[in-house]
Structure formats: structure tokens, C-alpha cells
Design a protein around this motif. Structure first.
Motif, PDB file in Angstrom:
ATOM      1  N   PRO A   1      19.189  55.045  41.960  1.00  0.00           N
ATOM      2  CA  PRO A   1      19.147  56.191  41.047  1.00  0.00           C
ATOM      3  C   PRO A   1      20.014  57.377  41.475  1.00  0.00           C
ATOM      4  O   PRO A   1      20.495  58.130  40.615  1.00  0.00           O
ATOM      5  N   ASN A   2      20.245  57.541  42.781  1.00  0.00           N
ATOM      6  CA  ASN A   2      21.135  58.625  43.225  1.00  0.00           C
ATOM      7  C   ASN A   2      22.549  58.431  42.678  1.00  0.00           C
ATOM      8  O   ASN A   2      23.190  59.384  42.213  1.00  0.00           O
ATOM      9  N   GLU A   3      23.049  57.193  42.749  1.00  0.00           N
ATOM     10  CA  GLU A   3      24.374  56.906  42.197  1.00  0.00           C
ATOM     11  C   GLU A   3      24.359  56.982  40.670  1.00  0.00           C
ATOM     12  O   GLU A   3      25.338  57.403  40.042  1.00  0.00           O
ATOM     13  N   ALA A   4      23.242  56.584  40.056  1.00  0.00           N
ATOM     14  CA  ALA A   4      23.142  56.674  38.598  1.00  0.00           C
ATOM     15  C   ALA A   4      23.230  58.122  38.134  1.00  0.00           C
ATOM     16  O   ALA A   4      23.820  58.419  37.084  1.00  0.00           O
ATOM     17  N   ASP A   5      22.665  59.045  38.911  1.00  0.00           N
ATOM     18  CA  ASP A   5      22.762  60.466  38.568  1.00  0.00           C
ATOM     19  C   ASP A   5      24.217  60.945  38.601  1.00  0.00           C
ATOM     20  O   ASP A   5      24.647  61.734  37.751  1.00  0.00           O
ATOM     21  N   VAL A   6      24.976  60.469  39.589  1.00  0.00           N
ATOM     22  CA  VAL A   6      26.390  60.845  39.674  1.00  0.00           C
ATOM     23  C   VAL A   6      27.150  60.295  38.468  1.00  0.00           C
ATOM     24  O   VAL A   6      27.956  60.992  37.835  1.00  0.00           O
ATOM     25  N   ILE A   7      26.895  59.029  38.136  1.00  0.00           N
ATOM     26  CA  ILE A   7      27.584  58.396  37.008  1.00  0.00           C
ATOM     27  C   ILE A   7      27.286  59.133  35.706  1.00  0.00           C
ATOM     28  O   ILE A   7      28.149  59.256  34.832  1.00  0.00           O
ATOM     29  N   SER A   8      26.084  59.672  35.581  1.00  0.00           N
ATOM     30  CA  SER A   8      25.699  60.358  34.342  1.00  0.00           C
ATOM     31  C   SER A   8      26.510  61.631  34.103  1.00  0.00           C
ATOM     32  O   SER A   8      26.494  62.169  32.981  1.00  0.00           O
ATOM     33  N   SER A   9      27.235  62.104  35.122  1.00  0.00           N
ATOM     34  CA  SER A   9      28.051  63.313  34.967  1.00  0.00           C
ATOM     35  C   SER A   9      29.489  63.006  34.547  1.00  0.00           C
ATOM     36  O   SER A   9      30.259  63.927  34.278  1.00  0.00           O
TER      37      SER A   9
ATOM     38  N   GLN B   1      47.023  35.349  34.585  1.00  0.00           N
ATOM     39  CA  GLN B   1      47.048  36.213  35.769  1.00  0.00           C
ATOM     40  C   GLN B   1      46.842  35.375  37.030  1.00  0.00           C
ATOM     41  O   GLN B   1      46.017  34.477  37.057  1.00  0.00           O
ATOM     42  N   THR B   2      47.612  35.670  38.041  1.00  0.00           N
ATOM     43  CA  THR B   2      47.391  35.073  39.355  1.00  0.00           C
ATOM     44  C   THR B   2      46.958  36.173  40.310  1.00  0.00           C
ATOM     45  O   THR B   2      47.261  37.358  40.113  1.00  0.00           O
ATOM     46  N   PHE B   3      46.242  35.785  41.359  1.00  0.00           N
ATOM     47  CA  PHE B   3      45.660  36.757  42.263  1.00  0.00           C
ATOM     48  C   PHE B   3      46.118  36.494  43.694  1.00  0.00           C
ATOM     49  O   PHE B   3      46.242  35.335  44.108  1.00  0.00           O
ATOM     50  N   PRO B   4      46.366  37.548  44.458  1.00  0.00           N
ATOM     51  CA  PRO B   4      46.820  37.360  45.843  1.00  0.00           C
ATOM     52  C   PRO B   4      45.716  36.786  46.720  1.00  0.00           C
ATOM     53  O   PRO B   4      44.525  36.892  46.397  1.00  0.00           O
ATOM     54  N   ALA B   5      46.109  36.216  47.842  1.00  0.00           N
ATOM     55  CA  ALA B   5      45.151  35.572  48.745  1.00  0.00           C
ATOM     56  C   ALA B   5      44.161  36.573  49.331  1.00  0.00           C
ATOM     57  O   ALA B   5      43.051  36.203  49.713  1.00  0.00           O
ATOM     58  N   GLN B   6      44.566  37.831  49.429  1.00  0.00           N
ATOM     59  CA  GLN B   6      43.685  38.840  50.021  1.00  0.00           C
ATOM     60  C   GLN B   6      42.743  39.489  49.009  1.00  0.00           C
ATOM     61  O   GLN B   6      42.072  40.480  49.314  1.00  0.00           O
ATOM     62  N   THR B   7      42.661  38.920  47.798  1.00  0.00           N
ATOM     63  CA  THR B   7      41.767  39.476  46.775  1.00  0.00           C
ATOM     64  C   THR B   7      40.331  39.517  47.279  1.00  0.00           C
ATOM     65  O   THR B   7      39.799  38.520  47.763  1.00  0.00           O
ATOM     66  N   SER B   8      39.712  40.681  47.180  1.00  0.00           N
ATOM     67  CA  SER B   8      38.330  40.841  47.632  1.00  0.00           C
ATOM     68  C   SER B   8      37.504  41.505  46.548  1.00  0.00           C
ATOM     69  O   SER B   8      37.977  42.396  45.836  1.00  0.00           O
ATOM     70  N   HIS B   9      36.263  41.064  46.434  1.00  0.00           N
ATOM     71  CA  HIS B   9      35.300  41.695  45.539  1.00  0.00           C
ATOM     72  C   HIS B   9      34.313  42.557  46.319  1.00  0.00           C
ATOM     73  O   HIS B   9      33.231  42.875  45.824  1.00  0.00           O
ATOM     74  N   TYR B  10      34.696  42.915  47.537  1.00  0.00           N
ATOM     75  CA  TYR B  10      33.953  43.883  48.341  1.00  0.00           C
ATOM     76  C   TYR B  10      34.903  45.046  48.615  1.00  0.00           C
ATOM     77  O   TYR B  10      35.788  44.955  49.468  1.00  0.00           O
ATOM     78  N   LEU B  11      34.749  46.131  47.875  1.00  0.00           N
ATOM     79  CA  LEU B  11      35.701  47.236  47.892  1.00  0.00           C
ATOM     80  C   LEU B  11      35.120  48.452  48.601  1.00  0.00           C
ATOM     81  O   LEU B  11      33.903  48.626  48.688  1.00  0.00           O
ATOM     82  N   VAL B  12      36.013  49.293  49.080  1.00  0.00           N
ATOM     83  CA  VAL B  12      35.649  50.589  49.658  1.00  0.00           C
ATOM     84  C   VAL B  12      36.249  51.669  48.770  1.00  0.00           C
ATOM     85  O   VAL B  12      37.424  51.586  48.375  1.00  0.00           O
ATOM     86  N   SER B  13      35.476  52.691  48.440  1.00  0.00           N
ATOM     87  CA  SER B  13      35.899  53.687  47.458  1.00  0.00           C
ATOM     88  C   SER B  13      37.057  54.549  47.935  1.00  0.00           C
ATOM     89  O   SER B  13      37.889  54.979  47.147  1.00  0.00           O
ATOM     90  N   GLY B  14      37.099  54.851  49.236  1.00  0.00           N
ATOM     91  CA  GLY B  14      38.131  55.748  49.757  1.00  0.00           C
ATOM     92  C   GLY B  14      37.760  57.210  49.626  1.00  0.00           C
ATOM     93  O   GLY B  14      38.559  58.096  49.942  1.00  0.00           O
ATOM     94  N   ASN B  15      36.552  57.493  49.160  1.00  0.00           N
ATOM     95  CA  ASN B  15      36.040  58.854  49.048  1.00  0.00           C
ATOM     96  C   ASN B  15      34.599  58.887  49.533  1.00  0.00           C
ATOM     97  O   ASN B  15      33.912  57.857  49.582  1.00  0.00           O
ATOM     98  N   THR B  16      34.135  60.076  49.880  1.00  0.00           N
ATOM     99  CA  THR B  16      32.759  60.210  50.346  1.00  0.00           C
ATOM    100  C   THR B  16      31.766  60.319  49.200  1.00  0.00           C
ATOM    101  O   THR B  16      30.561  60.373  49.431  1.00  0.00           O
TER     102      THR B  16
ATOM    103  N   LEU C   1      31.015  58.992  44.930  1.00  0.00           N
ATOM    104  CA  LEU C   1      31.377  58.070  43.861  1.00  0.00           C
ATOM    105  C   LEU C   1      32.214  58.776  42.810  1.00  0.00           C
ATOM    106  O   LEU C   1      31.973  59.934  42.475  1.00  0.00           O
ATOM    107  N   ASP C   2      33.231  58.088  42.283  1.00  0.00           N
ATOM    108  CA  ASP C   2      34.037  58.659  41.209  1.00  0.00           C
ATOM    109  C   ASP C   2      34.277  57.604  40.130  1.00  0.00           C
ATOM    110  O   ASP C   2      33.990  56.415  40.344  1.00  0.00           O
ATOM    111  N   PRO C   3      34.793  58.007  38.964  1.00  0.00           N
ATOM    112  CA  PRO C   3      34.981  57.049  37.860  1.00  0.00           C
ATOM    113  C   PRO C   3      35.891  55.879  38.223  1.00  0.00           C
ATOM    114  O   PRO C   3      35.716  54.773  37.692  1.00  0.00           O
TER     115      PRO C   3
END
Length: 395
Positions: free
Chosen positions: A244-252, A196-211, A213-215
Motif C-alpha cells: 500500500p505504501n507504493e500504491a499511495d505513490v502511484i495514486s499521485s 522483436q528479438t531480445f538480447p541475452a542479458q534481458t532481465s525481468h528483475y529491474l532496479v529503478s535507479g531512484n530512491t 518510485l516514479d512513472p
């Protein structure tokens, strides 16, 4: 600032004899004996101050052996000012042997990246006067030491987490570049891995695009880390570190269930520490343990274990590949001084060596920097815009 090294345990007896000498007035002709010297030999509840000082030294030793669990799971202790490390796993191959040919030789990794680690000295004074020590109980004196230990947790853990969550590049005293994770903005591209090759703009700092958290946010973070080869090898474990707030969301999250328009690929499965519960489903496979590296594990989602902590900022998740506490494969370096005498949290005696608790202070020297830029991925939960590093209310 001029400092005095902590007195050794072997000199406690000598110091006690000096105290007896001064208390008796034998040396009064030379003006060294004062009322304050005699009064601060013990606390108000008759606990010898030398005993408390010895306890403090013992506690510091134990504290340095057991750095906070969260910090040790993401970091690796080193005395190096920097390292040259390949940023991918594997890459060498055997070839078919011929009768007369020479095989390809292994050589130094050509794709190694030079990574620097910064370094600072920190201190915190106790400011206990002889009048305070005369009137205070032993517990009041010990509470000052406990506050220093808590401050050390906030300093070390907070510094490591800020480095992991912040893409802004720094520099150390040797002008080595101190990196965050891959961010697509510093002109550097992750090396290829497994074809696999990766583009130059590859980032490990992402924005979800939603208000919320989702799977898909968890899957995106895990894919970024695993595609670089981290969290896939024996001895490596993928963790989702979150408040823990995000962990509660993930648990659903449940396989086939849609959240924010994203269908979950996996089920959240409670860990062995979860309270007893009823379910119509059968659990196939081994559930996550109750704890890992001294931290609670709330459950698992796909290949990752969910680790909640109030030290993590709300509105973010960190997918981290760890080799365990203080593993060399952990993403962040924890740099200490080359001399063992200057490593860890130190207690330094005050001006009067006979009464080291008076005006003593605590000192820590360390720095950090990311070692493996692809071994973690941060996801910020927000609807739009560029990634912004969190502000830390507890550091």
C-alpha cells in the motif's frame, strides 16, 4: 515420521459408542479405561470434542477450495513435476493455399522450455494434551485451528511470492531446473515475439535507479511483460501488485506531471471502490472494478490495475499478467501431490483415535516454480546496484 490418516465422518458414531463403553467401565478389567479418557470427551464449556473435530474437517475442506486470493492470481495448480512450455504467445501462421501443394503442418513447439517444480512436505502440531482439552473452552480449541489456517496462508502465499521475486535457480527431486523469471544471468535468452528479438542479458528483475518510485518504473515493468506477448490477449489482465505504501505513490501520478525527472504518460484513475472525490477532469473510458479475484483494486495506471496488499514487500512492485484465479496462463505453478488424498491442507488425528484433537497435527505438501518466465516483471526501488530479492518478515 509415522502418521495416521484422519478418521472419516462415518466412523464418528462408532467412536462415540466406544467412548460410552469406556466411560461405563465395561472394559475396565482389561485396563483400557482411564480417568483421562472420560475427562476429555468435552471441553470445559460442555462442547463435545467430536463436534469440534468434525468442524475442523469441514473448515479444511472449505479452506482448500478457497486458497488465498493473492496466491491464486499468480499461480496455477498442477500435479506435474515439470512442464515443457513455449515462452511466448502465438507464432504460427497460415499461408496462401496452392492447388497441389501441401500446407505447412503444426507441430510440437520447438522453442518449448522444460520447467521444473520443486516439492516439500510440511507439518505443524497442535500439541493439545488431555488436561488442556479438559480445561479449555471451545473457542480456545478453535483458536488453535485458526492459527494453523493462518500459518498455511503464510506458507503457501509466501513460498509462491518468494519464487516470483527471486531470480536464483533451483532444482527438484528429478533434477529439473526450477526457474525464476528471465534474469539475463543463466545463459538463456527470451524467444522472439511479434518480430522483436531480445538480447541475452534481458532481465525481468529491474532496479529503478531512484530512491523513490516514479512513472517510468511502472512503464518499464509493463513493457517488459507486454513485449513478450503477455497481458495483451483477451482474457489476460495486467496487474501491478505492490505494498500500500507504493500504491499511495502511484495514486499521485498524473499525465504530464514529472516525478523524479520522469514525465508520466498516464493518469492514475481511482477504481470503483475509491471514496467519493471531486475532480475538474472528465474520466473517459471504463474505470477499474472495486475488486478482482477477491483482491481490492485501488485504481488503474495505463493498461494495468493497481492491486495493493500488505503481503507484498515494501520497495518493490510486481507487474504480473494473469488470466484470473488459478488460470493456466498465470506465471507460477503450484505443484501438488498426484494423489487427491495428499492435496490441500490436511488434518491428521493424534495417537488416540477416540480423541483425534489430542496431539493432532496439520499437514501440507506442495512446491512451485515459474511456468512463464516473461509473464511478470519485478522492479526494486533503489538508487543503484544489482537487483536483490526481498526479505520477508511475515513468512
Amino acid at each position: 515420521m509415522t502418521t495416521t490418516q484422519p478418521e472419516s465422518f462415518h466412523s464418528l458414531g462408532t467412536r462415540a459408542r466406544l467412548m460410552d463403553l469406556f466411560a461405563s467401565g465395561s472394559d475396565g478389567a482389561r485396563g483400557y479405561s482411564t480417568e483421562g479418557d472420560v475427562l476429555v470427551s468435552q471441553t470445559a464449556d460442555q462442547i463435545d470434542l467430536n463436534t469440534i473435530w468434525a468442524e475442523a474437517q469441514t473448515v479444511m475442506g472449505a479452506w482448500n477450495r478457497e486458497r488465498t486470493a493473492l496466491a491464486s492470481l499468480i499461480s496455477y495448480s498442477t500435479t506435474n513435476v515439470g512442464d515443457a512450455l513455449p515462452q511466448t504467445i502465438g507464432g504460427d501462421h497460415f499461408e496462401v493455399a496452392s492447388e497441389f501443394g501441401e500446407p505447412t503442418g503444426l507441430r510440437a513447439e520447438p522453442d518449448a522450455l522444460i520447467l521444473g517444480y520443486d516439492f516439500q512436505d510440511y507439518d505443524l502440531a497442535s500439541r493439545m494434551t488431555w488436561k488442556f482439552l479438559r480445561s479449555a473452552s471451545a473457542e480456545q480449541v478453535r483458536s488453535v485451528i485458526n492459527r494453523a489456517l493462518e500459518s498455511d496462508v503464510r506458507l503457501t502465499t509466501g513460498t509462491l511470492l518468494r519464487r516470483l521475486f527471486n531470480p536464483v535457480e533451483g532444482a527438484n527431486e528429478h533434477m529439473h531446473r526450477v526457474f525464476g523469471l528471465w534474469n539475463g544471468a543463466d545463459g538463456m535468452t527470451p524467444p522472439s515475439h511479434a518480430g522483436q528479438t531480445f538480447p541475452a542479458q534481458t532481465s525481468h528483475y529491474l532496479v529503478s535507479g531512484n530512491t523513490a518510485l516514479d512513472p517510468g518504473d511502472l512503464v518499464d515493468g509493463m513493457n517488459q511483460v507486454r513485449s513478450k506477448g503477455f497481458g495483451t490477449t483477451p482474457g489476460s489482465r495486467l496487474l501491478v501488485l505492490c505494498h500500500p505504501n507504493e500504491a499511495d505513490v502511484i495514486s499521485s501520478f498524473q499525465a504530464g506531471k514529472v516525478t523524479n525527472g520522469v514525465e508520466s504518460k498516464h493518469d492514475f484513475v481511482p477504481s470503483a471502490s475509491a471514496p467519493a472525490y471531486l475532480t475538474p477532469e472528465n474520466i473517459v473510458g471504463q474505470i477499474a472494478p472495486a475488486e478482482f479475484g477477491g483482491l481490492e483494486v485501488s485504481g488503474s495506471y495505463g493498461p494495468a490495475w493497481i492491486v495493493p496488499s500488505y503481503y507484498l514487500p515494501q520497495g518493490y512492485i510486481a507487474v504480473v499478467a494473469t488470466g484470473g484465479p488459478n488460470s493456466s496462463s498465470n506465471p507460477v505453478a503450484f505443484r501438488q501431490h498426484p494423489s487427491v488424498a495428499y492435496q490441500g491442507l490436511r488434518t491428521i488425528a493424534g495417537r488416540d483415535q477416540r480423541y483425534p484433537l489430542q496431539d493432532s497435527f496439520f499437514q501440507r505438501s506442495f512446491g512451485c516454480g515459474v511456468r512463464y518466465r516473461g509473464a511478470a516483471c519485478i522492479v526494486q526501488v533503489k538508487a543503484s546496484g544489482a537487483y536483490t530479492a526481498p526479505t520477508w518478515s511475515w513468512t
